[in-house]
Design a protein around this motif. Structure first.
Motif, mmCIF file in Angstrom:
data_model
loop_
_atom_site.group_PDB
_atom_site.id
_atom_site.type_symbol
_atom_site.label_atom_id
_atom_site.label_comp_id
_atom_site.label_asym_id
_atom_site.label_seq_id
_atom_site.Cartn_x
_atom_site.Cartn_y
_atom_site.Cartn_z
ATOM 1 N N LYS A 69 0.793 -1.228 0.000
ATOM 2 C CA LYS A 69 0.000 0.000 0.000
ATOM 3 C C LYS A 69 0.831 1.287 0.000
ATOM 4 O O LYS A 69 0.525 2.221 -0.746
ATOM 5 N N PRO A 70 1.877 1.409 0.829
ATOM 6 C CA PRO A 70 2.683 2.634 0.751
ATOM 7 C C PRO A 70 3.305 2.856 -0.627
ATOM 8 O O PRO A 70 3.439 3.996 -1.075
ATOM 9 N N LEU A 71 3.671 1.784 -1.322
ATOM 10 C CA LEU A 71 4.194 1.908 -2.671
ATOM 11 C C LEU A 71 3.120 2.443 -3.615
ATOM 12 O O LEU A 71 3.394 3.292 -4.476
ATOM 13 N N THR A 72 1.891 1.966 -3.442
ATOM 14 C CA THR A 72 0.778 2.471 -4.240
ATOM 15 C C THR A 72 0.597 3.968 -3.994
ATOM 16 O O THR A 72 0.381 4.747 -4.932
ATOM 17 N N TRP A 102 -12.967 5.751 9.578
ATOM 18 C CA TRP A 102 -11.755 5.167 9.022
ATOM 19 C C TRP A 102 -12.055 3.705 8.705
ATOM 20 O O TRP A 102 -12.380 2.917 9.596
ATOM 21 N N THR A 103 -11.991 3.351 7.439
ATOM 22 C CA THR A 103 -12.273 1.973 7.015
ATOM 23 C C THR A 103 -11.122 1.501 6.136
ATOM 24 O O THR A 103 -10.828 2.091 5.110
ATOM 25 N N TYR A 104 -10.503 0.428 6.550
ATOM 26 C CA TYR A 104 -9.241 0.005 5.949
ATOM 27 C C TYR A 104 -9.414 -0.818 4.692
ATOM 28 O O TYR A 104 -10.360 -1.592 4.577
ATOM 29 N N ASP A 105 -8.498 -0.634 3.749
ATOM 30 C CA ASP A 105 -8.078 -1.616 2.771
ATOM 31 C C ASP A 105 -8.459 -1.300 1.331
ATOM 32 O O ASP A 105 -7.622 -0.869 0.563
ATOM 33 N N LEU A 106 -9.732 -1.509 0.944
ATOM 34 C CA LEU A 106 -10.045 -1.594 -0.475
ATOM 35 C C LEU A 106 -9.903 -0.276 -1.228
ATOM 36 O O LEU A 106 -9.804 -0.272 -2.458
ATOM 37 N N ALA A 107 -9.885 0.847 -0.524
ATOM 38 C CA ALA A 107 -9.698 2.128 -1.208
ATOM 39 C C ALA A 107 -8.362 2.180 -1.939
ATOM 40 O O ALA A 107 -8.209 2.942 -2.907
ATOM 41 N N THR A 108 -7.392 1.373 -1.514
ATOM 42 C CA THR A 108 -6.086 1.392 -2.168
ATOM 43 C C THR A 108 -6.168 0.812 -3.579
ATOM 44 O O THR A 108 -5.384 1.169 -4.452
ATOM 45 N N LYS A 156 -3.582 -7.214 -10.707
ATOM 46 C CA LYS A 156 -2.532 -6.701 -9.824
ATOM 47 C C LYS A 156 -3.156 -5.559 -9.015
ATOM 48 O O LYS A 156 -3.559 -4.544 -9.577
ATOM 49 N N THR A 157 -3.248 -5.707 -7.714
ATOM 50 C CA THR A 157 -3.973 -4.752 -6.896
ATOM 51 C C THR A 157 -3.034 -3.778 -6.191
ATOM 52 O O THR A 157 -1.825 -4.014 -6.090
ATOM 53 N N GLY A 158 -3.623 -2.699 -5.694
ATOM 54 C CA GLY A 158 -2.868 -1.733 -4.924
ATOM 55 C C GLY A 158 -2.812 -2.063 -3.454
ATOM 56 O O GLY A 158 -2.088 -1.414 -2.693
ATOM 57 N N THR A 159 -3.568 -3.072 -3.032
ATOM 58 C CA THR A 159 -3.668 -3.388 -1.611
ATOM 59 C C THR A 159 -2.631 -4.398 -1.151
ATOM 60 O O THR A 159 -2.164 -4.345 -0.017
ATOM 61 N N THR A 160 -2.282 -5.327 -2.010
ATOM 62 C CA THR A 160 -1.458 -6.458 -1.587
ATOM 63 C C THR A 160 -0.879 -7.144 -2.811
ATOM 64 O O THR A 160 -1.211 -6.786 -3.946
ATOM 65 N N GLY A 161 0.002 -8.132 -2.585
ATOM 66 C CA GLY A 161 0.441 -8.990 -3.675
ATOM 67 C C GLY A 161 1.906 -8.923 -4.022
ATOM 68 O O GLY A 161 2.427 -9.832 -4.663
ATOM 69 N N LEU A 162 2.615 -7.859 -3.622
ATOM 70 C CA LEU A 162 4.011 -7.757 -4.003
ATOM 71 C C LEU A 162 4.898 -8.693 -3.179
ATOM 72 O O LEU A 162 4.625 -8.970 -2.016
ATOM 73 N N VAL A 163 5.972 -9.134 -3.820
ATOM 74 C CA VAL A 163 7.060 -9.863 -3.178
ATOM 75 C C VAL A 163 8.277 -8.950 -3.212
ATOM 76 O O VAL A 163 8.512 -8.246 -4.201
ATOM 77 N N SER A 164 9.050 -8.937 -2.126
ATOM 78 C CA SER A 164 10.203 -8.056 -2.076
ATOM 79 C C SER A 164 11.294 -8.690 -1.213
ATOM 80 O O SER A 164 11.117 -9.793 -0.682
#
Length: 425
Positions: free
Chosen positions: A85-88, A197-203, A280-288
């Protein structure tokens, strides 16, 4: 405060941090992390801390892959989940700097499907949602600070959760971001914009805005404007089974009812990253890797300049992202208060003051941070010139014991980082 005055203050703060006595004591962090591995609380863990412009700590303990007897290493590939998310947020704010949008623009200006949002009131006798028009438009600022009202399934009314489970049925990894966000726009909001404040899908909506405003697919934008320019060569969504670096991809573990860590079958834990799916979502999924993510953290610490000298964001944009944007009157903050004395900026939690009691994590006012579902975490502390990243791979998420042990070991010599009634380690 004017921009000029803020930049001067930031420069002076940097000089102060550089000349202050260092906080980081490597042996103390070693002791904290190695003890958790020895007690079986972790299979493996690795961490790196920068302080005052140089690496002050690196440690790796236990195993990245227990079954293969492969030691933990700093180049291990790990799923970072919500640390995507911060990367998004940075990707979107690059486009903000180019003048492609303003934070208070309605989302519908760029994504017309959000033109008439409706808010959940309840469930009718026919089992269908009862809704009312939203009191105002959803803005891009709402997306960044998670006040859009978009329901995520975390802490939502059970009836709304049931409705959304049906509403999103059919969305799969073979779908694309456009389809997912169009479906999101049709789902009832759980609250009026700006009131909760509602988390997550807005990303995900942020990621779709990146596509609309840049003309590139989200993953291509990340590659071309963040990963390649900063030298984050290992960060990606897809790790091919035949890739030369596949052996670096750490498995995931989960605690069973007896507290023992059991390996999650790879076919389950790696299902998303094993295939180059369309979604490819903005919320999750990256490997680093630990060092890739530290490159990102150091860029934020250094006012938008990556370690290789590439300017990714302006200093004032980083400051904007890392400033609490939640209005004081917004008191419905879901589980965010469990993070401590914090507010929220753009895709990062922001520490607004020292810990208020012994139950909160240690840390410095002005710090901004986030973590991932497999208990990866990072924070940036401008006051002390510190950036810290910790990688491990186990569930359930939000392991407070690990977070506390790591933070306490870093901040043990800073009395302000601890609540007044809490003894230092």
């Amino acid at each position: 405060m004017s921009l000029r005055r803020w930049l001067l203050a930031a420069a002076l703060a940097g000089l102060t941090a550089a000349h202050a006595a260092p906080l980081v004591v490597p042996a103390r962090i070693d002791a904290a992390l190695s003890a958790m591995v020895k007690r079986g609380e972790l299979v493996g863990v690795t961490a790196v801390v920068y302080e005052g412009g140089s690496e002050a700590y690196f440690g790796a303990f236990g195993q990245a892959d227990r079954e293969a007897d492969r030691a933990m290493a700093r180049d291990a590939l790990m799923q970072i989940h919500s640390m995507t998310k911060p990367l998004t947020g940075v990707a979107l704010m690059q486009l903000y700097e180019l003048g492609r949008f303003q934070l208070d623009d309605p989302v519908a200006k760029y994504l017309p499907e959000f033109a008439n949002p409706r808010v959940w009131v309840g469930e009718g006798a026919d089992g269908q949602p009862v809704t009312e028009p939203a009191a105002r438009a959803i803005t891009i600022r709402d997306l960044g600070r998670h006040t859009s009202g978009i329901a995520s399934g975390l802490g939502m009314p059970p009836a709304l959760e049931r409705h959304n489970n049906a509403h999103y049925r059919g969305i799969a990894w073979t779908s694309d971001l456009s389809e997912l966000v169009a479906r999101t726009a049709l789902a009832p909001l759980v609250a009026h914009p700006g009131r909760r404040w509602t988390y997550d899908l807005a990303t995900n909506v942020q990621a779709r805005l990146v596509e609309k405003l840049s003309g590139q697919r989200f993953e291509d934008y990340l590659r071309d404007h963040l990963f390649q320019p900063m030298g984050m060569a290992s960060t990606r969504f897809h790790v091919a089974p035949d890739a030369a670096d596949r052996a670096r991809f750490a498995p995931s573990y989960a605690r069973d009812a007896n507290g023992r860590l059991q390996r999650i079958p790879d076919a389950q834990s790696r299902a998303y990253n094993d295939t180059d799916w369309q979604l490819k979502t903005g919320t999750t999924g990256l490997v680093s890797t630990l060092d890739d993510y530290m490159t990102f953290a150091r860029m934020l610490l250094d006012g938008g300049v990556a370690p290789n000298g590439t300017r990714v964001l302006k200093a004032e944009t980083v400051k904007l992202m890392a400033t609490d944007a939640l209005p004081a009157e917004l008191t419905d903050r879901s589980w965010l208060p469990s993070k401590g004395n914090v507010g929220f900026g753009i895709n990062v939690g922001v520490r607004v003051g020292p810990p208020r009691n012994s139950g909160e994590f240690s840390g410095a006012p002005g710090e901004f941070f986030w973590d991932g579902a497999a208990n990866t975490l990072f924070w940036v502390d401008p006051k002390h010139g510190i950036a810290a990243v910790l990688f491990t791979q186990f569930y359930p998420p939000g392991d407070g014991k690990l977070n506390r042990a790591f933070r306490d070991a870093v901040y043990a010599d800073d009395a302000e980082a601890f609540a007044g009634n809490k003894p230092k380690p």
